[in-house]
Write a protein that holds these residues in place. Structure first.
Motif, short mmCIF file in Angstrom:
data_model
loop_
_atom_site.label_atom_id
_atom_site.label_comp_id
_atom_site.label_asym_id
_atom_site.label_seq_id
_atom_site.Cartn_x
_atom_site.Cartn_y
_atom_site.Cartn_z
N GLY A 135 60.28 97.30 7.70
CA GLY A 135 58.89 96.90 7.60
C GLY A 135 57.95 97.91 6.94
O GLY A 135 56.81 97.59 6.64
N TRP A 136 58.41 99.11 6.70
CA TRP A 136 57.53 100.16 6.15
C TRP A 136 58.42 101.28 5.66
O TRP A 136 59.24 101.82 6.40
CB TRP A 136 56.61 100.65 7.26
CG TRP A 136 55.69 101.80 6.94
CD1 TRP A 136 56.05 103.10 6.64
CD2 TRP A 136 54.26 101.80 6.96
NE1 TRP A 136 54.94 103.88 6.48
CE2 TRP A 136 53.82 103.10 6.66
CE3 TRP A 136 53.32 100.81 7.20
CZ2 TRP A 136 52.48 103.45 6.60
CZ3 TRP A 136 51.98 101.17 7.15
CH2 TRP A 136 51.57 102.45 6.85
N ASP A 137 58.27 101.65 4.43
CA ASP A 137 59.02 102.79 3.89
C ASP A 137 58.35 104.06 4.38
O ASP A 137 57.14 104.20 4.30
CB ASP A 137 58.99 102.72 2.37
CG ASP A 137 59.65 103.93 1.72
OD1 ASP A 137 60.64 104.42 2.28
OD2 ASP A 137 59.16 104.36 0.67
N SER A 138 59.11 105.01 4.90
CA SER A 138 58.49 106.21 5.46
C SER A 138 59.36 107.43 5.25
O SER A 138 60.56 107.35 5.03
CB SER A 138 58.24 106.04 6.96
OG SER A 138 59.47 106.05 7.67
N GLY A 139 58.72 108.59 5.35
CA GLY A 139 59.46 109.84 5.28
C GLY A 139 60.44 109.97 6.42
O GLY A 139 61.53 110.54 6.27
N TRP A 140 60.07 109.44 7.58
CA TRP A 140 60.95 109.50 8.75
C TRP A 140 62.28 108.82 8.46
O TRP A 140 63.34 109.34 8.82
CB TRP A 140 60.26 108.84 9.94
CG TRP A 140 61.08 108.81 11.19
CD1 TRP A 140 61.24 109.81 12.10
CD2 TRP A 140 61.84 107.70 11.68
NE1 TRP A 140 62.05 109.40 13.13
CE2 TRP A 140 62.44 108.11 12.90
CE3 TRP A 140 62.07 106.41 11.22
CZ2 TRP A 140 63.25 107.26 13.65
CZ3 TRP A 140 62.88 105.57 11.95
CH2 TRP A 140 63.45 105.99 13.16
N LEU A 141 62.25 107.67 7.78
CA LEU A 141 63.49 106.96 7.46
C LEU A 141 64.38 107.78 6.53
O LEU A 141 65.60 107.83 6.69
CB LEU A 141 63.19 105.62 6.81
CG LEU A 141 62.79 104.47 7.73
CD1 LEU A 141 62.32 103.29 6.91
CD2 LEU A 141 63.96 104.08 8.61
N VAL A 142 63.77 108.43 5.55
CA VAL A 142 64.54 109.26 4.62
C VAL A 142 65.26 110.37 5.38
O VAL A 142 66.43 110.67 5.11
CB VAL A 142 63.60 109.87 3.54
CG1 VAL A 142 64.32 110.92 2.72
CG2 VAL A 142 63.07 108.77 2.62
N LEU A 143 64.59 110.95 6.34
CA LEU A 143 65.16 112.07 7.09
C LEU A 143 66.11 111.62 8.19
O LEU A 143 67.16 112.22 8.41
CB LEU A 143 64.03 112.89 7.72
CG LEU A 143 63.11 113.59 6.71
CD1 LEU A 143 61.78 113.93 7.37
CD2 LEU A 143 63.76 114.83 6.15
N LYS A 144 65.75 110.56 8.89
CA LYS A 144 66.52 110.12 10.06
C LYS A 144 67.72 109.28 9.68
O LYS A 144 68.81 109.44 10.26
CB LYS A 144 65.60 109.32 10.99
CG LYS A 144 66.23 108.88 12.29
CD LYS A 144 66.35 110.04 13.26
CE LYS A 144 66.81 109.55 14.64
NZ LYS A 144 66.93 110.67 15.58
N GLU A 145 67.54 108.37 8.71
CA GLU A 145 68.60 107.42 8.39
C GLU A 145 69.14 107.59 6.97
O GLU A 145 69.96 106.81 6.51
CB GLU A 145 68.11 105.99 8.61
CG GLU A 145 67.67 105.76 10.05
CD GLU A 145 67.71 104.30 10.45
OE1 GLU A 145 68.25 103.49 9.69
OE2 GLU A 145 67.20 103.99 11.54
N ASN A 146 68.63 108.64 6.29
CA ASN A 146 69.15 108.98 4.95
C ASN A 146 69.01 107.81 3.97
O ASN A 146 69.86 107.59 3.12
CB ASN A 146 70.62 109.41 5.05
CG ASN A 146 71.05 110.24 3.85
OD1 ASN A 146 70.33 111.14 3.43
ND2 ASN A 146 72.22 109.97 3.31
N THR A 147 67.92 107.08 4.11
CA THR A 147 67.69 105.95 3.23
C THR A 147 66.19 105.77 3.01
O THR A 147 65.38 106.10 3.87
CB THR A 147 68.28 104.65 3.81
OG1 THR A 147 68.13 103.59 2.89
CG2 THR A 147 67.62 104.27 5.12
N GLY A 148 65.82 105.26 1.85
CA GLY A 148 64.41 105.04 1.60
C GLY A 148 64.13 104.70 0.15
O GLY A 148 65.04 104.60 -0.67
N ILE A 149 62.84 104.53 -0.14
CA ILE A 149 62.40 104.33 -1.52
C ILE A 149 61.28 105.33 -1.81
O ILE A 149 61.10 106.29 -1.07
CB ILE A 149 62.00 102.87 -1.80
CG1 ILE A 149 60.97 102.36 -0.79
CG2 ILE A 149 63.21 101.98 -1.82
CD1 ILE A 149 60.45 100.97 -1.09
#
Length: 231
Positions: A135-149
């Motif tokens: 639902g929201w691209d975030s820095g947390w996702l990049v760091l926590k789940e190694n995925t993002g845009i």
């Protein structure tokens, strides 16, 4: 008095700007992140859209905080967040992201080699995003789940540079094909460098990543992209 409701999905068609009231906006959002009572904000700090976007792109690393309500009164915006649970989770994940970034920059020198090492680490992230799941691209996702845009990549890199004390910018703009995008620029030893970790990640493990890390005063990499806003 006029009530203005900002939905989560907002128009991003703005002219290029750096907000003149960055200090006011920065103070406001950092107070929000403490979880304390939401302060009022003077109306000269920006429009409701600018206030919202400064939080999303200039400060926050966590998951989405939902919609905001702005009420004008005597030169002030009285601001409320319409979903307290989303806001609480946004603050929690933001703080987690800050902790992870501090671990990653620990021992890294605030010089060009140090910054390049962080860039390489970030480009090893998968360029992948499931809006229905997150639902929201975030820095947390990049760091926590190694995925993002792009938003997640650019926010993480900006925060890494903040931790090193490096002047830097999160840039919102449009690519040559008119697609919305986010990338970074930073200033070191009087030179400006432009960085696009998102595009570099598609070439991770190869020398092609350095096509997206260049000394470049235009902050555009010279590939036809245009800047809309800098945070």
């Amino acid at each position: 008095m006029k009530q203005i409701i900002l939905s989560l999905i907002l128009s991003l068609s703005m002219t290029m700007s750096c907000f003149a009231s960055d200090t006011k906006l920065d103070t406001f959002w950092k107070t929000v992140l403490t979880g304390e009572e939401i302060p009022t904000l003077s109306t000269d700090a920006g429009t409701p859209l600018e206030i919202y976007k400064y939080g999303k792109y200039g400060v926050l690393l966590g998951t989405g905080f939902g919609s905001m309500n702005f009420k004008k009164s005597d030169g002030q915006y009285i601001i409320t967040f319409n979903d307290s649970e989303k806001l609480k989770n946004s603050i929690k994940t933001h703080n987690e992201a800050i902790g992870m970034i501090r671990e990653q920059v620990k021992g890294v020198n605030a010089d060009l080699d140090g910054i390049k090492s962080l860039f390489v680490k970030l480009t090893n992230t998968e360029y992948l995003y499931d809006y229905n799941k997150y639902g929201w691209d975030s820095g947390w996702l990049v760091l926590k789940e190694n995925t993002g845009i792009c938003n997640g990549y650019a926010r993480v890199f900006s925060e890494m540079l903040d931790e090193l004390g490096i002047e830097n910018y999160y840039i919102e703009g449009r690519l040559k094909n008119n697609g919305l995008h986010a990338w970074n620029a930073f200033v070191l030893d009087g030179k400006t460098y432009t960085v696009d970790a998102t595009h570099a990640s598609t070439y991770k493990g190869t020398d092609k990543i350095w096509n997206y890390f260049k000394e470049d005063g235009s902050m555009t990499l010279g590939d036809g992209r245009k800047i809309l806003n800098k945070y």
